[in-house]
Design an enzyme around this catalytic site. Sequence first.
Site, PDB file in Angstrom:
ATOM      1  N   ASP A 115       0.853  -1.195   0.000  1.00 11.12           N
ATOM      2  CA  ASP A 115       0.000   0.000   0.000  1.00 11.12           C
ATOM      3  C   ASP A 115       0.890   1.246   0.000  1.00 11.12           C
ATOM      4  OD1 ASP A 115      -3.180   0.692   1.330  1.00 11.12           O
ATOM      5  OD2 ASP A 115      -1.663   2.236   1.033  1.00 11.12           O
ATOM      6  N   ASP A 164      -4.238   2.207  -4.800  1.00  8.08           N
ATOM      7  CA  ASP A 164      -2.855   2.230  -4.294  1.00  8.08           C
ATOM      8  C   ASP A 164      -2.522   1.001  -3.454  1.00  8.08           C
ATOM      9  OD1 ASP A 164      -4.048   2.744  -1.804  1.00  8.08           O
ATOM     10  OD2 ASP A 164      -2.429   4.098  -1.210  1.00  8.08           O
ATOM     11  N   GLU A 165      -3.244  -0.078  -3.708  1.00  6.73           N
ATOM     12  CA  GLU A 165      -3.148  -1.226  -2.811  1.00  6.73           C
ATOM     13  C   GLU A 165      -3.178  -2.546  -3.599  1.00  6.73           C
ATOM     14  OE1 GLU A 165      -6.610  -1.142  -0.356  1.00  6.73           O
ATOM     15  OE2 GLU A 165      -5.845  -2.689   0.943  1.00  6.73           O
TER      16      GLU A 165
HETATM   17  P1  TTP Z   1      -5.266   5.033   1.495  1.00  6.98           P
HETATM   18  O1  TTP Z   1      -4.266   4.008   1.068  1.00  6.98           O
HETATM   19  O2  TTP Z   1      -6.354   4.625   2.405  1.00  6.98           O
HETATM   20  O3  TTP Z   1      -4.528   6.248   2.228  1.00  6.98           O
HETATM   21  P2  TTP Z   1      -3.126   6.902   1.910  1.00  6.98           P
HETATM   22  O4  TTP Z   1      -2.401   6.185   0.827  1.00  6.98           O
HETATM   23  O5  TTP Z   1      -3.320   8.360   1.679  1.00  6.98           O
HETATM   24  O6  TTP Z   1      -2.343   6.762   3.287  1.00  6.98           O
HETATM   25  P3  TTP Z   1      -1.779   5.412   3.943  1.00  6.98           P
HETATM   26  O7  TTP Z   1      -2.064   4.280   3.014  1.00  6.98           O
HETATM   27  O8  TTP Z   1      -0.311   5.653   4.109  1.00  6.98           O
HETATM   28  O9  TTP Z   1      -2.489   5.290   5.232  1.00  6.98           O
HETATM   29  O10 TTP Z   1      -5.927   5.680   0.223  1.00  6.98           O
HETATM   30  C1  TTP Z   1      -5.214   5.882  -0.994  1.00  6.98           C
HETATM   31  C2  TTP Z   1      -5.619   7.194  -1.629  1.00  6.98           C
HETATM   32  O11 TTP Z   1      -7.023   7.179  -1.881  1.00  6.98           O
HETATM   33  C3  TTP Z   1      -5.370   8.399  -0.747  1.00  6.98           C
HETATM   34  O12 TTP Z   1      -4.063   8.939  -0.892  1.00  6.98           O
HETATM   35  C4  TTP Z   1      -6.412   9.348  -1.211  1.00  6.98           C
HETATM   36  C5  TTP Z   1      -7.557   8.475  -1.693  1.00  6.98           C
HETATM   37  N1  TTP Z   1      -8.625   8.467  -0.685  1.00  6.98           N
HETATM   38  C6  TTP Z   1      -9.738   9.268  -0.885  1.00  6.98           C
HETATM   39  O13 TTP Z   1      -9.864   9.923  -1.922  1.00  6.98           O
HETATM   40  N2  TTP Z   1     -10.707   9.280   0.085  1.00  6.98           N
HETATM   41  C7  TTP Z   1     -10.619   8.547   1.229  1.00  6.98           C
HETATM   42  O14 TTP Z   1     -11.533   8.602   2.079  1.00  6.98           O
HETATM   43  C8  TTP Z   1      -9.473   7.730   1.421  1.00  6.98           C
HETATM   44  C9  TTP Z   1      -9.333   6.903   2.664  1.00  6.98           C
HETATM   45  C10 TTP Z   1      -8.508   7.721   0.445  1.00  6.98           C
HETATM   46 MG    MG Z   2      -2.188   4.116   0.855  1.00  9.46          MG
END
Ligand code: TTP
Ligand code: MG
Length: 405
Positions: free
Chosen positions: A12, A106-107
């Site tokens: 991720d 992103d996962e």
């Molecule tokens: P995530 O992987 O949940 O969050 P992140 O990558 O920003 O942070 P981390 O993984 O390090 O905790 O989500 C990936 C992307 O998806 C995030 O950068 C922005 C988008 N996103 C939204 O648009 N709305 C949301 O509610 C969430 C959780 C994420």
């Molecule tokens: Mg992320």
Amino acid sequence: MNEPQRYIAHFDLDSFFVSVEVLNDPSLKGKAVIVGGSRDRGVVTTCSYEARKFGVHSAMPMKTAMKLCPHAILVRGTRGEYSRYSRWVTEIIAAKAPLFEKASIDEFYIDLTGMDKFFDPLRWTIGLRAEIIEKTKLPISFGLASNKMVAKIATDEAKPNGYLFVQPGMEKQFLAPLPVNKFSGVGEHMFLSLKAMGIHTIRDLSETPVGLLEKKIGKYGVDLWKKSQGIHTSEVHAYHEAKSISTENTFEENIGDTEFLLSELVRMTEKVAYELRQDEKLTGCIAVKIRYPDFETTSRQTTIDYTLRDDELIPVAIDLFHKLYRKGKPVRLLGVRLSELTNHAVQASLFDDAEKKNNLYKAIDDVKNTFGKTLLKKARTVNKNTAGNKEAPHISKGNLHYKKN
Ligand code: TTP
Ligand code: MG
């Protein structure tokens, strides 16, 4: 024969949107950065780890976030870039991984089961992470474990910019000290219910008689108890860009009326977009297909920024149609297909107006669910041919299908 030892890696990207913004503007590095909507009415899309220290998190109203972290730098976001980086990381993984699932933009989950005969799973995964970071310059974390659930929680624990390997047999021990809301699905309400039962950590959960959990919480209590033992059996679902949602119409009479064909195209795009949202997916590719009466079939597709919105899909579909269609020639069949599907676990929006639109779509979809799918259409599709009818008179066949390769 014994089951082979399972190895699942979960990757991720760290504060994904922020990390992309930092690449575009290195002066943001190391600062409290928030990507989101306007200061007064927006919500936080995501934020840097520096901002998280102040309690800021995704989906929080921007007003609250700015109170918690007044010095945060607010960035509105550049969505096309996120799609581009998401694809890049996908390509790097696809080139190396025997079997992977793209779980969101992103996962990723990678199934390495059976590969330990050929290489050390941890070393291989470390190598892949290094390659992603070296090529894209984006920070990414991973968890490696014997199942998806433990691997994902391990990633969370490893963040930011790290990795964690939970050795097979150590799952329960790894989970034990963590709070119960580390399990997906344990929201505020469930967290409080469990707390009321004296259950705070996963260890507490694992030591509670499963019968009691079932009695108090129902079937979900049994699921939670299993998870607390480190047990989770779900598979890594192979990612196929070809997986798609599509619809086709074969017209009863061949149609040469461009306006009518366009209104059909819009209607069909709305239909597949609706299915996309029902499936909680985003699409990154749209295709239009035209078949002429002599069975000559042409199609054209284009990659787009990941979206679930009609107002972004429809202009692209129309553009593809114009590039494809030989004007005036009668058409026998028209088709629209969405592919490059990925989950969107995204609650909050990317931008302010996007949020409003997403809510609007949700409202429209709810009405569609209640009253039938053909009731609500945008103005363009309600033309002289379709007004007042449930289906356009020319259409004899319309089928919506999923292609899961
Ligand atoms: P995530 O992987 O949940 O969050 P992140 O990558 O920003 O942070 P981390 O993984 O390090 O905790 O989500 C990936 C992307 O998806 C995030 O950068 C922005 C988008 N996103 C939204 O648009 N709305 C949301 O509610 C969430 C959780 C994420
Ligand atoms: Mg992320």
